[in-house]
Design an enzyme around this catalytic site. Structure first.
Site, PDB file in Angstrom:
ATOM      1  N   SER A  64      -8.430  23.805 -23.270  1.00 49.45           N
ATOM      2  CA  SER A  64      -7.143  23.835 -22.535  1.00 49.45           C
ATOM      3  C   SER A  64      -5.899  24.333 -23.437  1.00 49.45           C
ATOM      4  O   SER A  64      -5.820  23.538 -24.539  1.00 49.45           O
ATOM      5  CB  SER A  64      -6.774  23.007 -21.336  1.00 49.45           C
TER       6      SER A  64
HETATM    7  N1  SAH Z   1     -10.407  19.547 -20.044  1.00 48.08           N
HETATM    8  C1  SAH Z   1     -11.006  20.338 -20.923  1.00 48.08           C
HETATM    9  C2  SAH Z   1     -11.056  21.917 -20.445  1.00 48.08           C
HETATM   10  C3  SAH Z   1     -12.335  22.166 -20.035  1.00 48.08           C
HETATM   11  S1  SAH Z   1     -12.618  23.762 -19.439  1.00 48.08           S
HETATM   12  C4  SAH Z   1     -10.649  20.014 -22.285  1.00 48.08           C
HETATM   13  O1  SAH Z   1      -9.681  19.139 -22.522  1.00 48.08           O
HETATM   14  O2  SAH Z   1     -11.088  20.686 -23.158  1.00 48.08           O
HETATM   15  C5  SAH Z   1     -13.129  23.424 -17.858  1.00 48.08           C
HETATM   16  C6  SAH Z   1     -14.457  22.652 -17.989  1.00 48.08           C
HETATM   17  O3  SAH Z   1     -14.995  22.524 -16.702  1.00 48.08           O
HETATM   18  C7  SAH Z   1     -15.630  23.398 -18.525  1.00 48.08           C
HETATM   19  O4  SAH Z   1     -16.254  22.771 -19.405  1.00 48.08           O
HETATM   20  C8  SAH Z   1     -16.634  23.569 -17.423  1.00 48.08           C
HETATM   21  O5  SAH Z   1     -17.960  23.591 -17.729  1.00 48.08           O
HETATM   22  C9  SAH Z   1     -16.507  22.687 -16.252  1.00 48.08           C
HETATM   23  N2  SAH Z   1     -16.733  22.677 -14.902  1.00 48.08           N
HETATM   24  C10 SAH Z   1     -16.514  23.779 -14.342  1.00 48.08           C
HETATM   25  N3  SAH Z   1     -16.939  23.324 -12.932  1.00 48.08           N
HETATM   26  C11 SAH Z   1     -17.253  22.086 -12.859  1.00 48.08           C
HETATM   27  C12 SAH Z   1     -17.892  21.314 -11.986  1.00 48.08           C
HETATM   28  N4  SAH Z   1     -18.247  21.451 -10.792  1.00 48.08           N
HETATM   29  N5  SAH Z   1     -18.058  19.891 -12.367  1.00 48.08           N
HETATM   30  C13 SAH Z   1     -17.833  19.332 -13.715  1.00 48.08           C
HETATM   31  N6  SAH Z   1     -17.524  20.405 -14.492  1.00 48.08           N
HETATM   32  C14 SAH Z   1     -17.022  21.690 -14.138  1.00 48.08           C
END
Ligand code: SAH
Length: 215
Positions: A64
């Site tokens: 993010s």
């Molecule tokens: N918080 C992260 C941003 C991640 S982007 C950071 O600091 O880098 C969003 C993430 O959510 C992705 O890795 C994606 O695979 C995950 N995601 C999407 N749906 C999900 C679910 N149902 N359960 C767990 N993770 C999920």
């Protein structure tokens, strides 16, 4: 890896930029000033670690934008020893920010590779957090209820299972909307069956999807 001294200077500039953009929570700014974001970046984007933008990581996901991390974390109003559940570990950067603020962090990721990588990154930096490979739609009731829940992927509605895992007085932050654009939404649990909702600006996230991916 970029030089630590140079990285420190860049982090300071990033914090000044976030202040100009309206972030005022000093604890959040301190955490962003402390956590080395370049440890969480794909090697191809290392030099952009302190640019206020989202970047691609493994498995087609993104780390993010620092501004987004700052907004979501500010809305959570994290206090030391708060129990926080994160859905969407991704790179682990958001989890590290929460750990740096003294929270007890539980974080779920649906891609096995990201789950494994985030664990390695956080322990190499000396942060303690509990990571899980699984579907965040289920939450982690066995460790709840939580003071805060942060969903870092776009949902069309808040899963009831997650709302139920909040303490009374607890806060849940989630980008809600279509795949193109979402509104940052804060839900505060005000009673057994009551929640207060408020909106906090427009954002774009990768989607919250069901199930797990074994790669
Ligand atoms: N918080 C992260 C941003 C991640 S982007 C950071 O600091 O880098 C969003 C993430 O959510 C992705 O890795 C994606 O695979 C995950 N995601 C999407 N749906 C999900 C679910 N149902 N359960 C767990 N993770 C999920």
């Amino acid at each position: 890896m970029i030089d630590e001294f140079e990285a420190k200077g860049k982090r300071k500039k990033l914090v000044e930029e976030l202040r100009r953009k309206g972030i005022s929570d000093e604890e959040v700014l301190r955490a962003i000033n402390t956590v080395p974001r370049h440890f969480f970046m794909d090697p191809a984007f290392l030099n952009h670690a302190y640019v206020d933008k989202a970047f691609p990581i493994t498995s087609g996901q993104t780390i993010s934008q620092p501004y987004t991390v700052a907004v979501q974390t500010s809305l959570l109003q994290v206090k030391r020893r708060d129990k926080i559940l994160e859905v969407g570990t991704g790179s682990g950067y958001q989890a590290a920010i929460l750990a740096e603020m003294g929270a007890k962090v539980y974080s779920i990721e649906r891609y096995r590779e990201l789950y494994l990588k985030a664990q390695t990154t956080l322990s190499s930096l000396g942060y303690a957090a509990d990571f899980f490979y699984g579907d965040g739609y289920e939450g982690k009731p066995q460790y709840g209820p939580y003071d805060g829940i942060i969903i870092t992927a776009a949902a069309d509605k808040i899963p009831d299972t997650l709302l139920e895992q909040l303490k009374i007085g607890g806060r849940l932050v989630v980008p809600l909307g279509s795949s193109r654009s979402q509104v940052m939404t804060l839900a505060v649990r005000t009673g057994e069956d009551s929640y207060d909702y408020s909106s906090h600006g427009q954002f774009v996230f990768v989607p919250l999807l069901r199930g797990t991916v074994n790669e």
